[in-house]
Design an enzyme around this catalytic site. Structure first.
Site, short mmCIF file in Angstrom:
data_model
loop_
_atom_site.label_atom_id
_atom_site.label_comp_id
_atom_site.label_asym_id
_atom_site.label_seq_id
_atom_site.Cartn_x
_atom_site.Cartn_y
_atom_site.Cartn_z
N ALA A 1 0.82 -1.21 0.00
CA ALA A 1 0.00 0.00 0.00
C ALA A 1 0.85 1.26 0.00
O ALA A 1 0.32 2.37 0.08
CB ALA A 1 -0.92 0.01 1.21
N SER B 1 5.62 -0.91 5.07
CA SER B 1 5.61 -2.12 5.91
C SER B 1 7.00 -2.72 6.02
O SER B 1 7.38 -3.24 7.08
CB SER B 1 4.63 -3.15 5.33
OG SER B 1 4.98 -3.50 4.00
N ASP C 1 11.66 6.32 4.46
CA ASP C 1 10.84 5.34 5.17
C ASP C 1 11.51 4.90 6.46
O ASP C 1 10.87 4.85 7.53
CB ASP C 1 10.59 4.12 4.28
CG ASP C 1 9.68 4.43 3.10
OD1 ASP C 1 9.25 5.59 2.97
OD2 ASP C 1 9.41 3.51 2.33
#
Length: 389
Positions: free
Chosen positions: A127, A131, A176
């Protein structure tokens, strides 16, 4: 439904027939603005979200990393600790992130010992919500603390990024890993990917942070992501700079005639996006929601037109939300333009109307169902007490 912490502890006890000695929790993230600027050493404005990966651990004496994942089946994967190159685990790709981090630690001169590991997560997969970074950072802190290395959170992020690039094979920027490691609750974080400085930006408490994820795959291929990286590198090389962060808009315009239209558009997006990130951060700090809304709209248009990484259904989803909120919130594609998600930061009073528009009008018109996540800006990685599970 159990929390990731509860699930990780229960899985650990079931698998290893003992209680873990420590647990570590790291968040996923949503990028408010700053599409594809991180690997161009630019500015980004992500926020960690209240979806997490939790790792339960205890030391072992067999000099192995033994790991099991609640998300990917109950079979234990094992890796003998060694600085030598070893074959990746094709049957459990998630385990390669752990192997890669171990290699990254060892080749940096950091000694690590064997651990038993159990992992649980509720960060949505595929998405564009990081993750993999949540997994990396939680495990990186586990390695650091269990081996009494006590590395800084920035160092954890750098080791995780290096391992993903060198051992997993994904050439990502630092955003990230850095936001998962260094985030502050109730804040976004403006990160300068050139000097790795970070400035927390408080998100006003009258705003709702929403993520809309189509249930059907609308994303483009990851090959498109790598192609954009290559195109940005080509544009930088054309102007004789290390990255597009070093290029000015006047230089780009002066050299436009000697640049292909495609490379010009890619560079124009990155340069404009860096300016938009800075302005968006200032607008949030000053409570200027209308200005923030305008900047987010410009960011989406540039991702669509200059970077060409949106898809028609995502554009329509953004339009549907914008028609409801107007200048009372910002909406744009997120997840690097590859994940196929939309992020919205909007006035609380418009939340229910947005839900109705997305679940009703948009889904009826497109046949695309959407999962909506109501998020809260979260803290970065930290250790949990066993009792917190």
């Amino acid at each position: 439904m159990s929390t990731p912490a509860q699930a990780a502890q229960a899985l650990f006890e079931l698998t290893y027939d003992t209680v873990p000695t420590a647990m570590f929790k790291a968040p996923g993230r949503v990028n408010l603005i700053g599409g594809h600027t991180d690997y161009n050493e630019g500015l980004v404005l992500p926020a960690a979200i209240n979806f997490h990966t939790v790792i339960a651990v205890s030391p072992n004496s067999d000099n192995c990393i033994n790991a099991v994942s609640a998300r990917f089946g109950a079979e234990v994967q094992s890796w003998q600790i060694s600085s030598e190159e070893q074959q990746d685990n094709d049957n459990a790709p998630w385990f390669n992130y752990l192997i890669g981090l171990c290699r990254s630690f060892l080749l940096t001169g950091l000694d690590i010992k064997g651990m038993n590991v159990a992992i649980a997560s509720n960060v949505p997969l595929n998405a564009g919500l990081a993750s993999s970074a949540a997994l990396e950072i939680a495990f990186a802190m586990a390695l650091s603390e269990q081996n009494q290395l006590h590395l800084s959170n920035l160092a954890l992020a750098q080791l995780a990024q290096r391992s993903e690039y060198q051992y997993v094979g994904f050439e990502c920027g630092l955003m990230d890993q850095m936001i998962s490691a260094c985030a502050r609750e109730d804040h976004a974080m403006m990160i300068d990917c050139m000097d790795m400085s970070a400035k927390p930006i408080e998100i006003p408490d009258n705003l709702s942070l929403l993520i809309f994820m189509p249930t059907q795959p609308l994303k483009r291929s990851a090959d498109d992501y790598h192609l954009r990286q290559h195109e940005c590198a080509q544009a930088a090389q054309h102007f004789g700079v290390e990255s597009l962060r070093e290029l000015t808009l006047s230089q780009l315009e002066q050299g436009k005639a000697s640049l292909s239209p495609t490379l010009y558009k890619r560079a124009l997006h990155v340069l404009g996006e860096n300016a938009r990130v800075y302005s968006a951060g200032k607008a949030l700090q000053r409570g200027q929601l209308a200005k923030f809304s305008q900047i987010m709209a410009q960011a989406h248009e540039s991702m669509r037109d200059n970077f060409e990484l949106s898809v028609p259904q995502i554009d329509q989803l953004v339009d549907s939300i914008n028609q409801v909120v107007g200048d009372k919130g910002g909406v744009r594609i997120t997840g690097g333009g590859v994940g196929g998600c939309v992020v919205a930061l909007i006035d609380h009073d418009y939340t229910e109307a947005v839900f109705s528009a997305v679940e009703g009008e948009f889904s009826k018109q497109t046949g695309v169902d959407v999962t909506t996540f109501i998020c809260h800006p979260s803290d970065g990685v930290h250790q949990l007490s066993i009792e917190q599970a």
